[in-house]
Write an enzyme that holds these catalytic residues in place. Sequence first.
Site, PDB file in Angstrom:
ATOM      1  N   CYS A 157      -1.807  -9.489   2.515  1.00  0.00           N
ATOM      2  CA  CYS A 157      -2.618  -9.179   1.339  1.00  0.00           C
ATOM      3  C   CYS A 157      -4.055  -8.724   1.561  1.00  0.00           C
ATOM      4  O   CYS A 157      -4.508  -7.829   0.851  1.00  0.00           O
ATOM      5  CB  CYS A 157      -2.599 -10.369   0.395  1.00  0.00           C
ATOM      6  SG  CYS A 157      -0.949 -10.623  -0.277  1.00  0.00           S
ATOM      7  N   THR A 214       0.857  -1.185   0.000  1.00  0.00           N
ATOM      8  CA  THR A 214       0.000   0.000   0.000  1.00  0.00           C
ATOM      9  C   THR A 214       0.899   1.242   0.000  1.00  0.00           C
ATOM     10  O   THR A 214       1.910   1.298   0.699  1.00  0.00           O
ATOM     11  CB  THR A 214      -0.885  -0.010   1.279  1.00  0.00           C
ATOM     12  OG1 THR A 214      -1.581  -1.257   1.316  1.00  0.00           O
ATOM     13  CG2 THR A 214      -1.876   1.137   1.264  1.00  0.00           C
TER      14      THR A 214
END
EC number: 1.1.1.22
Length: 481
Positions: free
Chosen positions: A272, A90
């Site tokens: 994830c 991210t």
Amino acid sequence: MVKICCIGAGYVGGPTMAVIAFKCSKVVVTVVDISSQRINAWNSDHLPIYEPGLDDVVKQCRGKNLFFSTEVEKHVSEADIVFVSVNTPTKTHGLGAGKAADLTYWESAARMIADVSKSDKIVVEKSTVPVKTAEAIERILTHNNKGINFTILSNPEFLAEGTAIEDLFYPDRVLIGGRETPQGQKAIQTLKEVYANWVPVEKILCTNLWSAELSKLAANAFLAQRISSVNAMSALCEATGADVAQVSHSIGTDSRIGPKFLNASVGFGGSCFQKDILNLVYICECNGLTEVANYWKQVVKVNDYQKTRFVNRVVSSMFNTISSKKIAVLGFAFKKDTGDTRETPAIDVCKGLLGDKAKLSIYDPQVTEDQITKDLSMRKFDKDHPAHLQPASPTSIKQVSVVWDAYEAVKDAHGVCIMTEWDEFKKLDYQKVFDSMQKPAFIFDGRNVVDVKKAREIGFIVYSIGKPLDPWLKDMPAVVA
Ligand SMILES: NC(=O)C1=CN([C@@H]2O[C@H](COP(=O)(O)OP(=O)(O)OC[C@H]3O[C@@H](n4cnc5c(N)ncnc54)[C@H](O)[C@@H]3O)[C@@H](O)[C@H]2O)C=CC1
Ligand SMILES: O=C(O)[C@H]1O[C@H](OP(=O)(O)OP(=O)(O)OC[C@H]2O[C@@H](n3ccc(=O)[nH]c3=O)[C@H](O)[C@@H]2O)[C@H](O)[C@@H](O)[C@@H]1O
């Protein structure tokens, strides 16, 4: 002989390539990485990741048709098929920070492929990427148009850590997406032939590029959504006296719902689920789909709520203060049978307990002290970047000790928090644990591994996610605002 090169020797690149080499004796596979430490470990007796069955597979092919190397450019230039399995964490800053996928590592891999290639190549997206990434990658690959044909495929990976080898040997499906052009279809066929060495052809699904890219994000979102749904139910179970295990079983026997992924827990972790949902949220927002974005955002919010709820249970049960009290934390990995701690709920729970000034004694059979210290001192999202970009020597945290034995961790503790469902925690001698603890002795079971009835008979005050509450806990607020 088909030559495969995989960029990125991590949790996905390592095991997937080892299995391709193992199953396809006529294919030569080289896994490359910028981290020499990782490559050295792959070439040693101590592989860089713990994964049941992996050692055997690697030992059988390494040096024959499976190689690990830091000579990234050389092996990329020689390959027919290049898998890219680098980090896609991210973004931590700039546009889309905290949500969008950071494609820095993917982009630099693509630029390098374009620069060093001298022959046509199939480039395979193995990393999880935002839908439409292939379009951007195609532009990068063709920017210096040397007359080389690059055909891009999306082949997302669905393995879960801890069962990676089993998942790779017997996948539910293999997904390959490509352009609907003759060149795209030919590339799909080439990759299909590799997998067909061991995967039944009816399990190899072929789609267009965008469906394959989006299916990966969708699969993780659906899986995580099930966990948040059952965790939301666990809060209601605690409020009403229902037992979440019974509810999960009851709904899971409906064949339309199915029994898997309905275990209530302190929250999902792993590198994830959160990152991919946040990425999905960002893509929805970019497409003006605010309601859809909000729907998926809620899955992450409930996950955060579950961790906060757990910490608040601990604090409120122990007379509303845990200041200077020793709390044993059993398990730190995000699930059993892995040493991976990325986004493990243990990090947020430990930080919450430390925020209330507890003293923590942490034990996990697969996670080192160095790793735990790093995790507790690192900023959110920094963890999923390559190792060389992470802080080198973390400063130890005064209130935390890491020990190598569960019984050592619980000695003189006021409470035990179970954060990972390691089998050994089911088999502990809980009478011995009780005898060595301060009284009243509390167990906070974030994974429902403890036999609640037996533990209560021994004398513990037990909190187990989504289970009928101990009389002690009944009047305590579940979440203190
Ligand atoms: N961990 C998992 O269980 C799964 C992960 N994925 C996806 O696969 C991708 C990789 O994940 P992991 O293997 O867990 O990550 P990882 O962090 O274990 O491995 C990535 C590796 O890529 C290397 N790398 C980064 N940039 C590079 C470059 N330019 N050249 C050479 N090497 C480079 C890093 O040094 C690192 O060793 C991510 O997109 C992830 O979302 C997909 C399915 C399962
Ligand atoms: O893209 C990925 O990285 C992978 O993410 C998950 O695999 P993984 O994160 O390795 O492990 P899971 O078994 O899915 O567990 C994830 C988290 O959910 C938790 N969990 C799982 C199942 C459940 O019922 N309850 C629950 O709390 C686990 O303890 C763990 O913290 C998916 O299961 C894989 O299909 C996917 O390829």
